[in-house]
Design an enzyme around this catalytic site. Structure first.
Site, short mmCIF file in Angstrom:
data_model
loop_
_atom_site.label_atom_id
_atom_site.label_comp_id
_atom_site.label_asym_id
_atom_site.label_seq_id
_atom_site.Cartn_x
_atom_site.Cartn_y
_atom_site.Cartn_z
N TYR A 203 48.31 72.57 18.08
CA TYR A 203 49.46 72.27 16.98
C TYR A 203 50.57 73.52 17.16
CZ TYR A 203 46.67 68.67 14.25
OH TYR A 203 45.94 67.68 14.04
N GLU A 322 40.33 61.11 5.08
CA GLU A 322 39.83 61.64 6.24
C GLU A 322 38.57 60.76 6.64
OE1 GLU A 322 40.70 65.60 7.45
OE2 GLU A 322 38.69 65.89 8.04
C1 3EB Z 1 43.82 66.89 11.62
O1 3EB Z 1 43.50 66.20 12.36
C2 3EB Z 1 43.34 66.55 10.24
O2 3EB Z 1 40.08 72.21 10.66
O3 3EB Z 1 38.19 71.93 11.40
C3 3EB Z 1 40.27 67.16 10.81
C4 3EB Z 1 38.96 67.67 11.44
C5 3EB Z 1 41.25 68.20 10.26
C6 3EB Z 1 38.74 69.17 11.64
C7 3EB Z 1 39.43 71.59 11.16
C8 3EB Z 1 40.76 69.48 10.43
C9 3EB Z 1 39.77 69.92 11.10
O4 3EB Z 1 44.35 68.13 11.69
C10 3EB Z 1 42.55 67.86 9.62
#
Ligand code: 3EB
Length: 334
Positions: A203, A322
């Site tokens: 990201y 989620e």
């Molecule tokens: C995302 O896709 C949504 O920080 O461990 C999903 C699964 C999300 C795990 C983590 C965060 C986490 O970014 C958020």
């Protein structure tokens, strides 16, 4: 060895000797919680017939157990399950480092020390919960503070913070300590990414100074078995939230993302292909008022499957839900 996932109303729960541990999900019970490694996921269950559910991982082998640096754990030959809860107040903030960041880094460092000592080096799946996940303190949202501490521990533990990282979820629970449950094994998991999404560990800095350290899913191999873990999955394409404010749209995008991770799993799996309809699901719903629409929409999209719905906070303000899931296949076919 066979690893089984058992879910039952908390009231009828009783301990058997071959339980690795699990989670107590729902309303906080008035009595004591069981002493085995249990992650307390105290948040309102939506649409459930019991106030709390007890989920446990059961094996057909005798387990050994221990307690080290605040981590309650149990293991069999090939795998270990542990739970760590810490009080952020026990950690000191420093310039540029909040209590939560310090607590997150220390918690993961403890987990890595335990895994090294127990010689189960491979982290397969992690469940992370913390309070006020979207609150900004020290000029940074708490989820982002957690990400800094988590990534720092992976780097200091020489584990790397990209590629071979565990499946995970990170969720906000009112009043929760920093709570981390994990499953680790003697064999590596196969990490899965989603071609519709930028890997979370890549990201861009718009989402915080350090990227989140998790994979979109994992194939893990307890003896004789193949387990598909699908990480918390939300309405994100590339790295951006899609369908903000549209809860049905977020259900559709999240399901499309799960389908994409399943397709990746099926390119690499050693058993029969996994399918949407065989998974067990946990769905986190930000606003209880969205529950009916979410249940109806996911019911159509996922089919007749087992879904536990919980009211909880998601790690971005604009995410309304989620979804996480898993399924297990026997390597001997079936
Ligand atoms: C995302 O896709 C949504 O920080 O461990 C999903 C699964 C999300 C795990 C983590 C965060 C986490 O970014 C958020």
């Amino acid at each position: 060895m066979a690893l089984r996932f058992v879910s039952s109303p908390f009231a009828v729960s009783r301990e058997t000797s071959n339980e690795l541990g699990g989670a107590l999900v729902g309303e906080s019970p008035s009595g004591a919680v069981p002493g085995w490694p249990v992650q307390r996921v105290f948040a309102p269950l939506l649409g459930a017939t019991s106030a709390a559910i007890r989920e446990t991982w059961v094996t057909d082998q005798p387990v050994t157990s221990g307690y080290r640096e605040g981590i309650a754990w149990r293991r069999v030959d090939g795998l270990l399950y542990g739970v760590l809860e810490v009080d952020e107040a026990d950690f000191d903030a420093a310039p540029g480092c909040s209590r939560l960041q310090a607590a997150s880094e220390e918690s993961y460092s403890r987990i890595f020390r335990l895994l090294d000592a127990e010689r189960v080096p491979h982290l397969w799946r992690v469940w992370n919960y913390l309070a006020a996940i979207n609150l900004e303190t020290h000029g940074l949202e708490r989820y982002r503070q957690f990400n800094v501490g988590r990534q720092e521990a992976f780097l200091k533990g020489n584990r790397g913070a990209t590629g071979n990282v565990p499946a995970a979820c990170a969720i906000g629970l009112a009043g929760s300590p920093l709570s981390i449950a994990f499953m680790a094994g003697t064999t590596p998991a196969v990490p899965l990414e989603n071609p519709r999404q930028v890997s979370a560990y890549n990201y861009p800095p718009d989402y915080g100074p350090r990227s989140p350290t998790f994979s979109r899913g994992a194939l893990a191999y307890p003896d004789g078995q193949e387990i598909l873990f699908i990480s918390g999955t939300a309405s994100i394409i590339g790295h951006e939230t899609v369908s903000p404010g549209d809860v049905a749209g977020q259900c559709r995008e999240s399901t499309a993302n799960i389908n994409a991770v399943i397709a990746e799993a099926n390119r690499q799996c050693r058993t029969a292909p996994f399918s949407l309809g065989e998974l067990s699901y946990r769905v986190y719903v930000r606003q209880a008022g969205d529950f009916r629409v979410i249940r109806e929409t996911l019911g159509r999209l996922l089919g007749k499957v087992e879904i536990v719905f919980l009211q909880a906070d998601i790690c971005r303000h604009d995410l309304l839900l989620e979804i996480e899931a898993f399924a297990s296949h026997s390597l001997e076919g079936g």
